[in-house]
Design an enzyme around this catalytic site. Sequence first.
Site, PDB file in Angstrom:
ATOM      1  N   HIS A 110       0.821  -1.218   0.000  1.00  0.00           N
ATOM      2  CA  HIS A 110       0.000   0.000   0.000  1.00  0.00           C
ATOM      3  C   HIS A 110       0.854   1.267   0.000  1.00  0.00           C
ATOM      4  CE1 HIS A 110      -4.062   1.476   0.098  1.00  0.00           C
ATOM      5  NE2 HIS A 110      -3.773   2.337   1.056  1.00  0.00           N
ATOM      6  N   ARG A 132       1.164   2.890  -3.347  1.00  0.00           N
ATOM      7  CA  ARG A 132       0.001   3.711  -3.729  1.00  0.00           C
ATOM      8  C   ARG A 132       0.127   5.108  -3.112  1.00  0.00           C
ATOM      9  NH1 ARG A 132      -5.744   4.092  -4.754  1.00  0.00           N
ATOM     10  NH2 ARG A 132      -6.877   4.953  -2.969  1.00  0.00           N
ATOM     11  N   TYR A 165      -2.541  14.258   1.443  1.00  0.00           N
ATOM     12  CA  TYR A 165      -1.248  14.224   0.764  1.00  0.00           C
ATOM     13  C   TYR A 165      -0.607  15.604   0.676  1.00  0.00           C
ATOM     14  CZ  TYR A 165      -2.351   9.434  -0.333  1.00  0.00           C
ATOM     15  OH  TYR A 165      -2.644   8.106  -0.217  1.00  0.00           O
TER      16      TYR A 165
END
Length: 305
Positions: A250, A253, A285
Amino acid sequence: MLDISIQELIKQWQKYLILQKNYSNNTVIAYNNDLKHFLEFMNYYNSELVTLNHIKTADIRLIRSWLAKRKCENFTASSIARGLSTVKNFYKFLEKTLLLNNHIIFSIKSPKKAKLLPKGLSVDDVLISLEHIEEYGNVKWVELRNKALIVLIYAAGLRISEALSITKLHLQNLEFIKIIGKGSKERIIPWLPLTKNLITKYLEILPYKLDENEPIFRGRQGKKLQPSVFNRELIKLKRIYGLPEYLTAHSFRHSFASHLLEYGADLRSIQELLGHKSLSTTQKYTQTSIKHLEAVYNTAYPIKK
């Protein structure tokens, strides 16, 4: 212990999650474990076999006692919140199928979860992973599989469950890949030549014949590859090369999103590529990117010296 009728209801609920809600197998397993924990506590709380009437009459004291027990057992705030969400999901299913109402359940608020920033890898960490992942398969097709999976997740921003569901049908379009993600949300992601070339090479030497609608990533025995198996390959990699402890499937990603943002992509586009329902999820992010900029500033800005 559970009444047989309750066990049958749970099976119907699981089918509903898979067939109607399009939840992944991993999510259904997690939900089932949460519900099992709740019903076992209900059994203990009432000192008798759980029946439909117990479920119907569950009160706020029972729910809060269960949540407190999970906290005492060192469940994280995120796990406790998911557990409550699972119970609410089950009660919604009962309301829909049996017209069983218990509005007390829905009045309980989830505990606040700590806002953890997603941890992405540096570009160097990604490149090291790609360079050395082929050293741990012992069999050429397994080595190519591992590399193709990393490139696919990193280049397309896929969840591991999405990547492991790719079939030959996905490869027929030369320009893009269509992904059905969480909540049956569809998104379109461009194919990168490197990704498709690696997958093609992997399929050329894969020793198992597959139908067009079968997942292409296989385990050594020919069965569909499981996330835990692939993550074990990554554990070997990070131990030998000193890569970050949080390196998992993960994390590639997360790196996809962080690196796009650092190189100038806009949030809306990243949201679409990741398949996030809400922009606020993608905005996490920006915090990661700010942390990155602060680190660069603190180590390299000339006025500070």
